[in-house]
Design an enzyme around this catalytic site. Structure first.
Site, PDB file in Angstrom:
ATOM      1  N   HIS A 181     -23.829  -2.338   0.020  1.00 37.51           N
ATOM      2  CA  HIS A 181     -24.532  -3.629   0.070  1.00 37.51           C
ATOM      3  C   HIS A 181     -24.366  -4.418  -1.230  1.00 37.51           C
ATOM      4  CE1 HIS A 181     -26.731  -1.804   3.496  1.00 37.51           C
ATOM      5  NE2 HIS A 181     -26.757  -0.740   2.716  1.00 37.51           N
TER       6      HIS A 181
ATOM      7  N   LYS B 107     -11.525 -20.179 -20.122  1.00 38.66           N
ATOM      8  CA  LYS B 107     -11.449 -19.550 -18.808  1.00 38.66           C
ATOM      9  C   LYS B 107     -10.174 -18.736 -18.606  1.00 38.66           C
ATOM     10  CE  LYS B 107     -13.852 -19.895 -15.608  1.00 38.66           C
ATOM     11  NZ  LYS B 107     -14.040 -21.001 -14.669  1.00 38.66           N
TER      12      LYS B 107
END
Ligand code: ARG
Length: 456
Positions: A154, A281
Protein backbone atom coordinates in the site's frame (compact mmCIF):
# COMPACT_ATOMS: atom_id res chain seq x y z
CA UNK A 1 5.00 10.86 -60.77
CA UNK A 2 3.63 7.87 -62.64
CA UNK A 3 2.10 5.24 -60.51
CA UNK A 4 2.55 1.53 -61.01
CA UNK A 5 -0.66 -0.17 -60.00
CA UNK A 6 -1.32 -3.86 -59.51
CA UNK A 7 -4.96 -3.70 -60.60
CA UNK A 8 -7.18 -1.61 -62.88
CA UNK A 9 -7.80 -3.66 -66.04
CA UNK A 10 -11.52 -3.69 -65.42
CA UNK A 11 -11.73 -0.08 -64.26
CA UNK A 12 -12.88 2.78 -66.48
CA UNK A 13 -10.74 5.32 -64.62
CA UNK A 14 -7.91 5.43 -62.14
CA UNK A 15 -8.29 5.97 -58.42
CA UNK A 16 -9.24 9.50 -57.41
CA UNK A 17 -6.99 11.70 -55.29
CA UNK A 18 -9.30 11.36 -52.30
CA UNK A 19 -9.28 7.59 -52.52
CA UNK A 20 -5.52 7.47 -52.80
CA UNK A 21 -5.07 9.78 -49.86
CA UNK A 22 -7.12 7.44 -47.71
CA UNK A 23 -6.25 4.07 -49.20
CA UNK A 24 -2.50 4.21 -49.77
CA UNK A 25 -0.25 2.60 -47.19
CA UNK A 26 3.22 3.12 -48.65
CA UNK A 27 4.05 5.86 -46.13
CA UNK A 28 4.12 3.25 -43.36
CA UNK A 29 4.26 -0.20 -44.94
CA UNK A 30 7.57 0.65 -46.58
CA UNK A 31 8.92 -0.54 -43.24
CA UNK A 32 8.22 -4.03 -44.62
CA UNK A 33 10.44 -3.39 -47.65
CA UNK A 34 13.25 -5.81 -46.78
CA UNK A 35 10.77 -8.54 -45.88
CA UNK A 36 8.80 -7.93 -49.06
CA UNK A 37 11.87 -8.43 -51.23
CA UNK A 38 12.90 -11.50 -49.22
CA UNK A 39 9.43 -12.99 -49.75
CA UNK A 40 9.62 -12.35 -53.48
CA UNK A 41 13.08 -13.91 -53.74
CA UNK A 42 11.76 -17.07 -52.11
CA UNK A 43 8.63 -17.00 -54.25
CA UNK A 44 10.48 -16.84 -57.56
CA UNK A 45 12.45 -19.88 -56.53
CA UNK A 46 9.15 -21.71 -56.07
CA UNK A 47 7.98 -20.36 -59.43
CA UNK A 48 11.08 -21.86 -61.02
CA UNK A 49 10.56 -25.19 -59.25
CA UNK A 50 7.08 -25.48 -60.66
CA UNK A 51 8.05 -24.36 -64.13
CA UNK A 52 6.59 -20.83 -64.28
CA UNK A 53 10.09 -19.37 -64.54
CA UNK A 54 13.13 -20.80 -66.25
CA UNK A 55 16.35 -20.94 -64.28
CA UNK A 56 17.65 -18.04 -66.37
CA UNK A 57 14.57 -15.93 -65.66
CA UNK A 58 14.77 -16.66 -61.97
CA UNK A 59 18.42 -15.66 -61.97
CA UNK A 60 17.66 -12.42 -63.72
CA UNK A 61 14.80 -11.54 -61.39
CA UNK A 62 16.95 -12.44 -58.40
CA UNK A 63 19.69 -10.11 -59.59
CA UNK A 64 17.24 -7.25 -60.04
CA UNK A 65 15.44 -7.85 -56.74
CA UNK A 66 18.77 -7.89 -54.91
CA UNK A 67 19.70 -4.58 -56.53
CA UNK A 68 16.31 -3.15 -55.53
CA UNK A 69 16.86 -4.35 -51.96
CA UNK A 70 20.24 -2.65 -51.87
CA UNK A 71 18.73 0.65 -53.04
CA UNK A 72 16.22 0.74 -50.19
CA UNK A 73 12.79 2.32 -50.03
CA UNK A 74 12.53 6.12 -50.10
CA UNK A 75 10.25 7.94 -47.65
CA UNK A 76 7.91 8.98 -50.44
CA UNK A 77 6.80 7.03 -53.50
CA UNK A 78 3.84 7.30 -55.83
CA UNK A 79 2.81 3.66 -55.46
CA UNK A 80 -0.09 2.50 -53.34
CA UNK A 81 1.92 0.24 -51.09
CA UNK A 82 5.32 -1.36 -50.66
CA UNK A 83 4.33 -4.39 -52.76
CA UNK A 84 3.43 -2.18 -55.71
CA UNK A 85 6.61 -0.18 -55.14
CA UNK A 86 8.86 -3.25 -55.37
CA UNK A 87 7.06 -4.50 -58.46
CA UNK A 88 7.30 -1.06 -60.09
CA UNK A 89 11.06 -0.99 -59.56
CA UNK A 90 11.28 -4.52 -60.93
CA UNK A 91 9.43 -3.47 -64.08
CA UNK A 92 11.86 -0.60 -64.56
CA UNK A 93 14.77 -3.00 -64.43
CA UNK A 94 13.45 -6.26 -65.88
CA UNK A 95 10.70 -5.11 -68.24
CA UNK A 96 7.77 -7.48 -68.97
CA UNK A 97 9.54 -10.39 -67.20
CA UNK A 98 8.70 -8.57 -63.96
CA UNK A 99 5.06 -9.32 -64.72
CA UNK A 100 5.64 -13.01 -63.94
CA UNK A 101 6.57 -12.32 -60.31
CA UNK A 102 3.00 -12.20 -59.09
CA UNK A 103 1.94 -15.47 -60.73
CA UNK A 104 -0.15 -17.52 -58.30
CA UNK A 105 0.40 -15.00 -55.54
CA UNK A 106 -1.81 -12.34 -54.03
CA UNK A 107 -0.96 -9.32 -51.95
CA UNK A 108 -3.03 -11.04 -49.28
CA UNK A 109 -0.65 -13.93 -48.74
CA UNK A 110 2.25 -11.63 -49.56
CA UNK A 111 1.53 -9.05 -46.89
CA UNK A 112 0.72 -11.76 -44.33
CA UNK A 113 4.13 -13.29 -45.08
CA UNK A 114 5.97 -9.95 -44.96
CA UNK A 115 4.38 -9.13 -41.64
CA UNK A 116 5.28 -12.49 -40.13
CA UNK A 117 8.87 -12.13 -41.26
CA UNK A 118 8.92 -8.67 -39.74
CA UNK A 119 7.37 -9.87 -36.48
CA UNK A 120 9.86 -12.69 -36.24
CA UNK A 121 12.66 -10.13 -36.35
CA UNK A 122 10.83 -7.91 -33.88
CA UNK A 123 10.35 -10.82 -31.46
CA UNK A 124 14.01 -11.85 -31.69
CA UNK A 125 15.15 -8.31 -31.08
CA UNK A 126 12.77 -7.93 -28.17
CA UNK A 127 13.85 -11.17 -26.55
CA UNK A 128 17.48 -10.20 -26.79
CA UNK A 129 16.86 -6.73 -25.30
CA UNK A 130 14.78 -8.19 -22.48
CA UNK A 131 17.53 -10.65 -21.61
CA UNK A 132 20.09 -7.82 -21.53
CA UNK A 133 17.96 -5.86 -19.10
CA UNK A 134 17.27 -8.94 -16.99
CA UNK A 135 20.98 -9.63 -16.88
CA UNK A 136 21.78 -6.09 -15.78
CA UNK A 137 19.19 -6.40 -13.02
CA UNK A 138 20.31 -9.83 -11.87
CA UNK A 139 23.98 -8.80 -11.65
CA UNK A 140 23.09 -5.74 -9.59
CA UNK A 141 20.88 -8.00 -7.47
CA UNK A 142 23.79 -10.33 -6.78
CA UNK A 143 25.90 -7.38 -5.61
CA UNK A 144 23.10 -6.02 -3.41
CA UNK A 145 21.93 -9.35 -2.03
CA UNK A 146 22.46 -8.22 1.56
CA UNK A 147 21.62 -4.51 1.21
CA UNK A 148 18.57 -3.74 3.38
CA UNK A 149 15.82 -1.46 2.17
CA UNK A 150 12.22 -0.98 3.22
CA UNK A 151 9.68 -3.16 1.48
CA UNK A 152 6.23 -1.65 0.95
CA UNK A 153 2.62 -2.66 0.74
CA UNK A 154 0.00 0.00 0.00
CA UNK A 155 3.06 2.22 -0.42
CA UNK A 156 3.43 2.09 3.37
CA UNK A 157 6.69 0.82 4.81
CA UNK A 158 6.04 -2.79 5.71
CA UNK A 159 8.98 -5.13 6.33
CA UNK A 160 12.65 -4.96 5.38
CA UNK A 161 13.76 -6.60 2.16
CA UNK A 162 17.06 -6.48 0.34
CA UNK A 163 17.71 -4.33 -2.71
CA UNK A 164 18.71 -7.52 -4.52
CA UNK A 165 15.36 -9.08 -3.72
CA UNK A 166 13.55 -6.03 -5.03
CA UNK A 167 15.49 -6.18 -8.30
CA UNK A 168 14.92 -9.91 -8.69
CA UNK A 169 11.16 -9.42 -8.51
CA UNK A 170 11.47 -7.54 -11.79
CA UNK A 171 13.80 -10.18 -13.20
CA UNK A 172 11.04 -12.74 -12.64
CA UNK A 173 8.61 -10.56 -14.59
CA UNK A 174 11.12 -10.21 -17.41
CA UNK A 175 11.72 -13.95 -17.53
CA UNK A 176 7.99 -14.49 -17.92
CA UNK A 177 7.99 -11.86 -20.67
CA UNK A 178 10.82 -13.72 -22.38
CA UNK A 179 8.93 -16.99 -22.21
CA UNK A 180 5.78 -15.35 -23.60
CA UNK A 181 7.78 -14.07 -26.55
CA UNK A 182 9.33 -17.45 -27.10
CA UNK A 183 5.88 -19.03 -27.13
CA UNK A 184 4.51 -16.44 -29.54
CA UNK A 185 7.40 -16.99 -31.91
CA UNK A 186 6.83 -20.73 -31.89
CA UNK A 187 3.08 -20.48 -32.45
CA UNK A 188 3.51 -17.94 -35.22
CA UNK A 189 6.31 -19.75 -36.97
CA UNK A 190 4.37 -20.59 -40.11
CA UNK A 191 4.42 -19.36 -43.67
CA UNK A 192 1.25 -18.02 -45.32
CA UNK A 193 2.83 -17.69 -48.77
CA UNK A 194 1.08 -19.94 -51.27
CA UNK A 195 -2.33 -19.32 -49.72
CA UNK A 196 -3.06 -17.00 -52.63
CA UNK A 197 -5.83 -14.46 -52.29
CA UNK A 198 -7.81 -16.79 -50.01
CA UNK A 199 -8.21 -20.24 -51.53
CA UNK A 200 -4.71 -21.48 -52.25
CA UNK A 201 -2.84 -21.47 -55.55
CA UNK A 202 -3.26 -23.68 -58.60
CA UNK A 203 0.52 -23.84 -58.99
CA UNK A 204 2.26 -26.99 -57.76
CA UNK A 205 4.17 -25.07 -55.11
CA UNK A 206 6.06 -27.03 -52.49
CA UNK A 207 4.76 -24.93 -49.64
CA UNK A 208 6.76 -26.70 -46.94
CA UNK A 209 9.95 -26.13 -48.92
CA UNK A 210 8.99 -22.49 -49.44
CA UNK A 211 8.31 -22.11 -45.72
CA UNK A 212 11.72 -23.54 -44.84
CA UNK A 213 13.40 -21.29 -47.39
CA UNK A 214 11.98 -18.31 -45.53
CA UNK A 215 13.10 -19.75 -42.21
CA UNK A 216 9.63 -20.79 -41.04
CA UNK A 217 9.01 -24.09 -39.28
CA UNK A 218 6.00 -25.00 -41.42
CA UNK A 219 3.46 -23.82 -43.99
CA UNK A 220 0.16 -22.50 -42.65
CA UNK A 221 -2.54 -25.15 -42.72
CA UNK A 222 -5.58 -23.29 -44.07
CA UNK A 223 -5.49 -20.66 -46.79
CA UNK A 224 -8.50 -18.69 -45.50
CA UNK A 225 -6.93 -18.52 -42.07
CA UNK A 226 -3.48 -17.79 -43.49
CA UNK A 227 -4.47 -14.52 -45.18
CA UNK A 228 -6.60 -13.24 -42.33
CA UNK A 229 -4.74 -14.44 -39.24
CA UNK A 230 -3.00 -11.69 -37.29
CA UNK A 231 -2.60 -13.60 -34.03
CA UNK A 232 1.15 -13.22 -34.11
CA UNK A 233 0.81 -9.44 -34.19
CA UNK A 234 -1.70 -9.66 -31.34
CA UNK A 235 0.69 -11.88 -29.37
CA UNK A 236 3.49 -9.42 -30.02
CA UNK A 237 1.43 -6.43 -28.93
CA UNK A 238 0.16 -8.19 -25.83
CA UNK A 239 3.62 -9.42 -24.86
CA UNK A 240 5.05 -5.95 -25.49
CA UNK A 241 2.28 -4.28 -23.51
CA UNK A 242 2.64 -6.56 -20.52
CA UNK A 243 6.39 -6.06 -20.67
CA UNK A 244 5.84 -2.29 -20.69
CA UNK A 245 3.46 -2.67 -17.75
CA UNK A 246 6.27 -4.41 -15.85
CA UNK A 247 8.75 -1.75 -16.92
CA UNK A 248 6.30 0.94 -15.92
CA UNK A 249 6.00 -0.51 -12.44
CA UNK A 250 9.76 -0.64 -12.18
CA UNK A 251 9.90 2.96 -13.41
CA UNK A 252 7.37 3.99 -10.81
CA UNK A 253 9.35 2.30 -8.03
CA UNK A 254 12.55 4.02 -9.09
CA UNK A 255 10.82 7.39 -9.52
CA UNK A 256 9.63 7.02 -5.95
CA UNK A 257 13.05 5.95 -4.68
CA UNK A 258 14.79 8.93 -6.30
CA UNK A 259 12.38 11.47 -4.78
CA UNK A 260 13.94 13.87 -2.28
CA UNK A 261 11.57 12.33 0.26
CA UNK A 262 13.02 8.80 -0.20
CA UNK A 263 16.50 9.42 -1.52
CA UNK A 264 17.32 5.71 -1.79
CA UNK A 265 18.53 5.88 -5.39
CA UNK A 266 20.49 8.47 -7.38
CA UNK A 267 20.42 8.50 -11.15
CA UNK A 268 23.69 9.13 -12.95
CA UNK A 269 23.77 12.54 -14.62
CA UNK A 270 24.01 10.92 -18.04
CA UNK A 271 20.56 9.39 -17.52
CA UNK A 272 18.82 12.26 -15.77
CA UNK A 273 17.33 15.40 -17.28
CA UNK A 274 17.36 19.02 -16.17
CA UNK A 275 14.91 21.87 -15.83
CA UNK A 276 15.05 24.99 -18.01
CA UNK A 277 14.14 27.10 -15.00
CA UNK A 278 15.27 25.33 -11.81
CA UNK A 279 19.03 24.80 -11.83
CA UNK A 280 19.01 22.20 -9.06
CA UNK A 281 16.60 19.77 -10.70
CA UNK A 282 17.59 16.28 -11.87
CA UNK A 283 14.56 14.59 -13.26
CA UNK A 284 13.76 10.98 -14.10
CA UNK A 285 12.27 11.74 -17.56
CA UNK A 286 13.45 8.43 -18.92
CA UNK A 287 11.40 6.55 -16.36
CA UNK A 288 8.37 8.76 -16.77
CA UNK A 289 8.42 8.16 -20.51
CA UNK A 290 8.51 4.41 -19.93
CA UNK A 291 5.47 4.77 -17.68
CA UNK A 292 3.71 6.87 -20.32
CA UNK A 293 4.55 4.49 -23.13
CA UNK A 294 2.96 1.62 -21.23
CA UNK A 295 -0.33 3.46 -21.44
CA UNK A 296 0.07 4.15 -25.12
CA UNK A 297 0.96 0.53 -25.87
CA UNK A 298 -2.15 -0.61 -24.05
CA UNK A 299 -4.19 1.68 -26.28
CA UNK A 300 -2.50 0.29 -29.38
CA UNK A 301 -3.17 -3.28 -28.26
CA UNK A 302 -6.80 -2.52 -27.57
CA UNK A 303 -7.28 -0.75 -30.89
CA UNK A 304 -5.62 -3.57 -32.77
CA UNK A 305 -7.70 -6.34 -31.23
CA UNK A 306 -10.81 -4.26 -31.87
CA UNK A 307 -9.92 -4.18 -35.57
CA UNK A 308 -9.89 -7.99 -35.70
CA UNK A 309 -13.17 -8.44 -33.91
CA UNK A 310 -16.03 -9.10 -36.30
CA UNK A 311 -13.92 -9.26 -39.49
CA UNK A 312 -15.45 -11.70 -41.96
CA UNK A 313 -13.13 -14.21 -43.60
CA UNK A 314 -10.87 -13.87 -45.38
CA UNK A 315 -8.89 -10.69 -46.09
CA UNK A 316 -10.43 -7.28 -45.42
CA UNK A 317 -8.75 -3.95 -45.87
CA UNK A 318 -9.19 -3.21 -42.17
CA UNK A 319 -6.15 -5.45 -41.86
CA UNK A 320 -3.98 -2.78 -43.45
CA UNK A 321 -4.21 -1.02 -40.08
CA UNK A 322 -2.43 -3.91 -38.36
CA UNK A 323 1.06 -2.57 -38.93
CA UNK A 324 1.41 0.85 -37.35
CA UNK A 325 0.70 -0.23 -33.76
CA UNK A 326 3.36 -2.92 -34.11
CA UNK A 327 5.89 -0.51 -35.66
CA UNK A 328 5.20 2.03 -32.95
CA UNK A 329 5.66 -0.35 -30.04
CA UNK A 330 8.79 -1.82 -31.59
CA UNK A 331 10.33 1.64 -31.94
CA UNK A 332 9.47 2.40 -28.33
CA UNK A 333 10.96 -0.78 -26.94
CA UNK A 334 14.02 -0.60 -29.12
CA UNK A 335 14.85 2.72 -27.46
CA UNK A 336 13.47 2.06 -23.98
CA UNK A 337 15.09 -1.27 -23.18
CA UNK A 338 18.73 -0.29 -23.80
CA UNK A 339 18.12 2.97 -21.90
CA UNK A 340 16.73 1.05 -18.95
CA UNK A 341 19.62 -1.42 -19.06
CA UNK A 342 22.05 1.49 -18.85
CA UNK A 343 20.08 2.98 -15.98
CA UNK A 344 20.01 -0.27 -14.04
CA UNK A 345 23.73 -0.78 -14.55
CA UNK A 346 24.67 2.69 -13.29
CA UNK A 347 22.07 3.83 -10.75
CA UNK A 348 23.50 4.40 -7.28
CA UNK A 349 21.99 3.09 -4.11
CA UNK A 350 22.27 5.23 -0.98
CA UNK A 351 22.82 2.22 1.24
CA UNK A 352 22.96 4.21 4.48
CA UNK A 353 19.61 5.84 3.87
CA UNK A 354 18.04 2.55 2.81
CA UNK A 355 19.41 0.74 5.85
CA UNK A 356 18.23 3.48 8.22
CA UNK A 357 14.76 3.43 6.67
CA UNK A 358 14.63 -0.36 6.93
CA UNK A 359 15.80 -0.50 10.56
CA UNK A 360 13.12 1.51 12.37
CA UNK A 361 10.94 -0.02 15.06
CA UNK A 362 7.99 -0.01 12.70
CA UNK A 363 9.92 -2.06 10.16
CA UNK A 364 10.75 -4.60 12.87
CA UNK A 365 7.41 -4.89 14.66
CA UNK A 366 6.42 -7.96 12.64
CA UNK A 367 9.70 -9.53 13.78
CA UNK A 368 8.83 -8.67 17.36
CA UNK A 369 5.47 -10.42 16.98
CA UNK A 370 7.27 -13.41 15.43
CA UNK A 371 9.71 -13.53 18.37
CA UNK A 372 6.86 -13.52 20.88
CA UNK A 373 4.99 -16.19 18.92
CA UNK A 374 8.15 -18.29 18.75
CA UNK A 375 7.81 -18.72 22.55
CA UNK A 376 4.49 -20.48 22.04
CA UNK A 377 2.17 -17.44 22.30
CA UNK A 378 -0.56 -17.70 19.64
CA UNK A 379 0.34 -15.32 16.82
CA UNK A 380 -2.94 -13.38 17.16
CA UNK A 381 -1.96 -12.51 20.73
CA UNK A 382 1.65 -11.81 19.78
CA UNK A 383 0.37 -9.43 17.10
CA UNK A 384 -1.69 -7.57 19.74
CA UNK A 385 1.19 -7.40 22.20
CA UNK A 386 3.69 -6.10 19.61
CA UNK A 387 1.20 -3.59 18.20
CA UNK A 388 0.31 -2.25 21.62
CA UNK A 389 3.97 -1.98 22.65
CA UNK A 390 4.85 -0.06 19.49
CA UNK A 391 1.95 2.36 20.05
CA UNK A 392 3.07 2.93 23.63
CA UNK A 393 6.65 3.50 22.55
CA UNK A 394 5.63 5.96 19.85
CA UNK A 395 3.40 7.80 22.29
CA UNK A 396 6.26 8.03 24.77
CA UNK A 397 8.65 9.14 22.03
CA UNK A 398 10.98 6.22 22.70
CA UNK A 399 12.21 3.20 20.82
CA UNK A 400 11.07 -0.33 21.63
CA UNK A 401 14.48 -1.10 23.06
CA UNK A 402 14.39 2.02 25.22
CA UNK A 403 11.00 0.89 26.51
CA UNK A 404 12.57 -2.41 27.53
CA UNK A 405 10.61 -5.52 28.52
CA UNK A 406 7.02 -5.32 29.79
CA UNK A 407 3.39 -5.78 28.70
CA UNK A 408 4.08 -9.28 27.41
CA UNK A 409 7.36 -8.39 25.75
CA UNK A 410 10.46 -10.15 27.16
CA UNK A 411 14.06 -8.98 27.00
CA UNK A 412 14.89 -11.93 24.72
CA UNK A 413 12.20 -10.77 22.26
CA UNK A 414 13.87 -7.38 22.02
CA UNK A 415 17.37 -8.79 21.77
CA UNK A 416 16.77 -10.13 18.32
CA UNK A 417 15.31 -6.93 16.87
CA UNK A 418 17.82 -6.11 14.14
CA UNK A 419 17.31 -5.64 10.44
CA UNK A 420 20.00 -8.25 9.71
CA UNK A 421 18.09 -10.83 11.66
CA UNK A 422 14.75 -9.82 10.19
CA UNK A 423 16.26 -10.43 6.78
CA UNK A 424 18.29 -13.55 7.47
CA UNK A 425 15.43 -15.54 8.99
CA UNK A 426 13.29 -15.09 5.89
CA UNK A 427 15.04 -17.84 4.11
CA UNK A 428 12.09 -19.80 2.81
CA UNK A 429 12.44 -20.34 -0.91
CA UNK A 430 11.88 -17.07 -2.70
CA UNK A 431 12.32 -15.11 0.55
CA UNK A 432 14.48 -12.05 1.09
CA UNK A 433 17.28 -13.59 3.20
CA UNK A 434 20.62 -12.58 1.66
CA UNK A 435 21.60 -16.25 1.34
CA UNK A 436 18.43 -16.89 -0.69
CA UNK A 437 18.81 -13.76 -2.76
CA UNK A 438 22.37 -14.67 -3.67
CA UNK A 439 21.19 -18.10 -4.78
CA UNK A 440 18.25 -16.62 -6.68
CA UNK A 441 20.48 -14.09 -8.47
CA UNK A 442 22.85 -16.84 -9.53
CA UNK A 443 19.90 -18.95 -10.69
CA UNK A 444 18.46 -16.07 -12.69
CA UNK A 445 21.81 -15.35 -14.34
CA UNK A 446 22.20 -18.94 -15.45
CA UNK A 447 18.59 -19.03 -16.68
CA UNK A 448 19.27 -15.89 -18.72
CA UNK A 449 22.44 -17.41 -20.18
CA UNK A 450 20.49 -20.56 -21.07
CA UNK A 451 17.81 -18.54 -22.87
CA UNK A 452 20.51 -16.67 -24.78
CA UNK A 453 22.10 -19.92 -25.91
CA UNK A 454 18.74 -21.33 -26.94
CA UNK A 455 18.14 -18.24 -29.02
CA UNK A 456 21.38 -18.37 -30.95
N1 ARG B 1 -1.63 -2.77 -48.23
C1 ARG B 1 -2.40 -3.92 -48.04
C2 ARG B 1 -2.36 -4.36 -46.57
O1 ARG B 1 -1.48 -3.96 -45.88
C3 ARG B 1 -1.87 -5.04 -48.87
C4 ARG B 1 -2.89 -6.07 -49.17
C5 ARG B 1 -3.85 -5.57 -50.12
N2 ARG B 1 -4.79 -6.58 -50.46
C6 ARG B 1 -5.98 -6.28 -50.98
N3 ARG B 1 -6.77 -7.26 -51.22
N4 ARG B 1 -6.33 -5.04 -51.21
O2 ARG B 1 -3.21 -5.07 -46.08
Amino acid sequence: MTRHQLWGGGFSEGPSEVLRAFNDSYSFDRELFAEDVAGSLAWIESLRECGVLTAREQKELTRHLSAIAAEGAPAVASEEDVHSFVEARLFERAGPLAGKLHTGRSRNDQVATDFRLYLRGALDELLSDILSLAEAMASRARAEAATPMPGYTHLKRAEPVTAGHWLLAYVQMLLRDASRIDGARERGNECPLGAGALSGTPLAIDREGLARRLGFARASANSLDAVSDRDLAADYLYSATLLLVHLSRFAEDVIFFVTDECGFIRLPDALATGSSRMPHKKNPDLLELVRGHAGRALGDLTGFVAILKGLPLAYDKDLQLDKEPVFRVRRTLRAALPALSALVATLEFDRDRMRAAASTDRMLTTSLADAIAARGVPFREAHEIAGRRLAEAEKAGRTLKEMGPGEGVLAEDLASLTVERALSVRRSRGGTAPSEVKKAARGALSEIAKLRRKKS
